[in-house]
Design an enzyme around this catalytic site. Structure first.
Site: not given
Length: 446
Positions: A101, A242
């Protein structure tokens, strides 16, 4: 029950440290065995972000899954929400996303999705952990039953079309100049292309991944460069994703950041006006600002809070029938469309409101004045600092000083070795003082 491998968002850690090829192999074998249900040919779909270690982990997972008789479909770099969508669409028995992530490039992780496209329950994760630590050799497939692996084409196009269909067919983003920062991550191809196909003028950043630069001084965790670019290009809006594109932050035309709480307010109010809210409520975490709760309350929309983590937000949404939820970090879950946070889909909903209202983003996306909120992280190497007597005393003193006129949350991160301290209230000076006192106590204990 203590969890050895899984955190709040799959398995995550340093590549070739905690996340080794051996572990990935065993995860593939264990998950494959659990999801072999029935006599049909079983399939697992594997996506990834752009980290260098993704090649290593992908190969090990393929070996694990094929060794227990599962066929493997490899997509290459695609967003996490695309894995959930494609797992359902392609009738796979299991989906996997290789990503850490928003973490730096030298971390990586393994997220697992069931055949319904949702992340696995705690119970299933416990079953996988038990199998990882068991003797797996006796349960491997026989030679004739081994799985095959192949790369599949066109998955980016499928996801782009899926994303576009979440908007009305006649809605065009023509006339909007958009700067999009893809964090050199999983959304670097699909996000700009989707926006272009919706007629936006697109200026790209963070679309040249090299295996090392994911999330580095870019994306939703470091949006400074995007803020500058929006002002430099006189753009209408900036969009920051992200590394795995499941979260988004917005930058208005003045170069100011719009966080997930404001986005939740924009989407919830718009959906309420259109009769699209499944119930008069929005699900958020304990970290969402009290200003959001007050604003939604004035609209007759309840704010239901959960522990930190998009899995807990989604669990509450599924259990009680809400269709909008999210976190201040920009994890926005729109369950009418997707099974996890989706940065592109959330951005498209905001862009639709901007077009509909024909107002600057600074006006559209400023729905409330947030209460002063202070968030600080304290890194620790080992032990349990929150059990320290002086730390507990500092927390008790802080709660007494706030005396019901604010909120205080002290918790361990589920993905990194940090203790997060958040204070919120009408009196900013008081909030800063109580947070600093707790941080000092934690620093000494850590």
């Amino acid at each position: 029950m203590a969890r050895r491998y899984f955190g709040t968002d799959g398995i995550r850690g340093r590549a070739n440290g905690e996340i080794t090829p051996e572990l990935a192999l065993k995860v593939g074998q264990a998950a494959g065995l659990i999801f072999r249900r029935g006599d049909h040919r079983h399939r697992v779909l594997i996506g990834k972000d752009t980290r260098l270690s993704g090649y290593m982990i992908e190969t090990a997972l393929v070996a694990g899954f094929t060794s227990v008789g599962m066929d493997v479909l490899l997509t290459g770099p695609i967003p996490t929400p695309a894995v959930g969508m494609l797992t359902r669409s392609m009738r796979a028995d299991l989906g996997v996303m290789i990503s850490a992530s928003h973490n730096p490039f030298d971390d990586n992780g393994i997220k697992l999705f069931g055949p319904d496209g949702f992340k696995l329950s705690d119970e299933v994760e416990h079953q996988i952990e038990a199998l990882i630590d068991s003797e797996l050799l006796k349960r491997l497939a026989k030679g004739t039953d081994l799985g095959r692996a192949k790369r599949i084409d066109g998955v980016q196009d499928r996801y782009i079309e899926f994303a576009k269909r979440t908007l009305p067919r006649n809605l065009s983003l023509g006339g909007l100049r958009v700067v999009v920062d893809c964090a050199h991550g999983a959304g670097y191809r699909v996000t700009p292309e989707a926006l272009r196909e919706l007629d936006a003028e697109v200026i790209t950043m963070g679309v040249e991944p090299d295996g090392f630069n994911i999330n580095h001084e870019c994306g939703s965790t470091e949006p400074t460069a995007l803020c500058q670019k929006v002002k430099e290009m006189r753009a209408d809006i900036g969009i920051a994703l992200d590394g795995d594109a499941d979260r988004v932050l917005i930058v208005d035309e003045r170069g100011r950041i719009v966080d997930g709480d404001q986005l939740l307010a924009v989407i919830a109010e718009s959906w309420q006006a259109d009769g699209r809210l499944a119930k008069p409520g929005v699900v958020a975490t304990v970290m969402s600002n009290l200003g959001l709760e007050r604003y939604l309350g004035n609209l007759g929309i309840a704010l239901i809070r959960t522990p930190v983590g998009d899995r807990y937000v989604l669990e509450q949404m599924r259990t009680h029938g809400y269709n909008v939820g999210g976190e201040p970090s920009g994890h926005i879950i729109l369950s009418d469309y997707t099974t996890t946070g989706d940065g592109l889909l959330a951005a498209l909903q905001v862009l639709a409101v901007v077009k509909k209202q024909d107002q600057p983003v600074s006006k559209v996306c400023h729905r409330f004045d947030p209460l002063p909120q202070v968030l600080k992280n304290v890194r620790y190497k080992s032990g349990k600092p929150l059990e320290n007597a002086k730390v507990r005393s500092a927390i008790e003193d802080a709660e007494a000083r706030l005396d019901g006129h604010g909120r205080l949350i002290v918790r361990s991160s589920g993905t990194e070795p940090f203790i997060r301290v958040m204070g919120e209230g009408d009196d900013k000076v008081l909030v800063e003082e109580v947070v600093d006192d707790i941080v000092d106590a934690l620093t000494n204990a850590a």
